[in-house]
Design a protein around this motif. Structure first.
Motif, mmCIF file in Angstrom:
data_model
loop_
_atom_site.group_PDB
_atom_site.id
_atom_site.type_symbol
_atom_site.label_atom_id
_atom_site.label_comp_id
_atom_site.label_asym_id
_atom_site.label_seq_id
_atom_site.Cartn_x
_atom_site.Cartn_y
_atom_site.Cartn_z
ATOM 1 N N TYR A 40 0.576 -1.344 0.109
ATOM 2 C CA TYR A 40 0.103 -0.056 0.024
ATOM 3 C C TYR A 40 0.493 1.250 0.268
ATOM 4 N N GLU A 41 1.588 1.216 0.928
ATOM 5 C CA GLU A 41 2.592 2.579 1.080
ATOM 6 C C GLU A 41 3.594 2.715 -0.411
ATOM 7 N N LEU A 42 3.888 1.980 -1.122
ATOM 8 C CA LEU A 42 4.963 1.744 -1.939
ATOM 9 C C LEU A 42 4.014 1.918 -3.671
ATOM 10 N N SER A 43 2.213 1.589 -3.382
ATOM 11 C CA SER A 43 1.488 1.570 -4.670
ATOM 12 C C SER A 43 1.512 3.460 -4.443
ATOM 13 N N ALA A 44 1.285 4.673 -2.955
ATOM 14 C CA ALA A 44 1.351 5.682 -2.702
ATOM 15 C C ALA A 44 1.733 6.407 -3.090
ATOM 16 N N ARG A 45 4.032 6.292 -2.657
ATOM 17 C CA ARG A 45 5.047 6.581 -3.752
ATOM 18 C C ARG A 45 4.964 6.427 -4.980
ATOM 19 N N LEU A 46 4.745 5.310 -5.548
ATOM 20 C CA LEU A 46 4.169 5.372 -6.798
ATOM 21 C C LEU A 46 3.363 6.089 -7.471
ATOM 22 N N ALA A 47 2.223 6.432 -7.051
ATOM 23 C CA ALA A 47 1.562 7.541 -7.355
ATOM 24 C C ALA A 47 1.649 9.052 -7.616
ATOM 25 N N ARG A 48 2.490 9.518 -6.115
ATOM 26 C CA ARG A 48 2.931 10.528 -6.253
ATOM 27 C C ARG A 48 3.177 10.779 -6.672
ATOM 28 N N GLU A 50 4.819 9.103 -10.180
ATOM 29 C CA GLU A 50 4.081 9.341 -11.765
ATOM 30 C C GLU A 50 3.472 10.751 -11.424
ATOM 31 N N LYS A 51 2.754 11.222 -10.575
ATOM 32 C CA LYS A 51 1.794 12.529 -11.054
ATOM 33 C C LYS A 51 3.145 13.735 -10.613
ATOM 34 N N ARG A 52 3.918 13.334 -9.803
ATOM 35 C CA ARG A 52 4.841 14.745 -9.875
ATOM 36 C C ARG A 52 5.745 14.099 -11.492
ATOM 37 N N LEU A 53 6.429 13.261 -12.112
ATOM 38 C CA LEU A 53 6.632 13.015 -12.958
ATOM 39 C C LEU A 53 5.872 13.825 -14.191
ATOM 40 N N GLY A 54 4.481 13.824 -14.464
ATOM 41 C CA GLY A 54 3.720 14.184 -15.012
ATOM 42 C C GLY A 54 3.806 15.545 -15.210
ATOM 43 N N ASP A 55 3.656 16.049 -14.039
ATOM 44 C CA ASP A 55 3.766 17.689 -14.060
ATOM 45 C C ASP A 55 5.270 18.152 -14.512
ATOM 46 N N LEU A 56 6.082 17.527 -14.229
ATOM 47 C CA LEU A 56 6.405 17.775 -14.636
ATOM 48 C C LEU A 56 6.850 18.457 -16.301
ATOM 49 N N GLU A 57 6.453 16.870 -17.046
ATOM 50 C CA GLU A 57 6.804 16.965 -18.163
ATOM 51 C C GLU A 57 5.735 18.080 -19.001
ATOM 52 N N SER A 58 4.399 18.195 -17.931
ATOM 53 C CA SER A 58 3.989 19.177 -18.072
ATOM 54 C C SER A 58 4.396 20.614 -18.306
ATOM 55 N N GLN A 59 5.111 20.945 -17.551
ATOM 56 C CA GLN A 59 6.235 22.272 -17.300
ATOM 57 C C GLN A 59 7.152 22.418 -18.330
#
Length: 78
Positions: A40-48, A50-59
């Motif tokens: 559960y903790e690793l899944s939550a970390r991976l989701a965070r 992935e979101k951060r990477l998506g934000d960086l890519e969009s920037q």
């Protein structure tokens, strides 16, 4: 030929076997719970991440190319 066991000896052996099985089941249950928490903790970390990477890519924009140059302190062959 082995000597036949008494009913008391047989009952004691069954109780010991049941006790060991119960103890092992408790150990496995604890292990499964611990692993479930880690997943559960690793899944939550991976989701965070992935979101951060998506934000960086969009920037950076769609046409921006990410540099792939090695850092200056890395070893480069001569």
């Amino acid at each position: 030929m082995p000597e036949p066991r008494s009913d008391q000896q047989r009952l004691t052996a069954i109780e010991e076997t049941a006790g060991f099985a119960e103890h092992r089941t408790e150990q496995l249950e604890t292990l499964v719970n611990d692993l479930s928490t880690q997943v559960y903790e690793l899944s939550a970390r991976l989701a965070r991440l992935e979101k951060r990477l998506g934000d960086l890519e969009s920037q950076a924009g769609d046409d921006a190319e990410v540099p792939n140059d090695p850092p200056p302190h890395s070893h480069r062959p001569l």
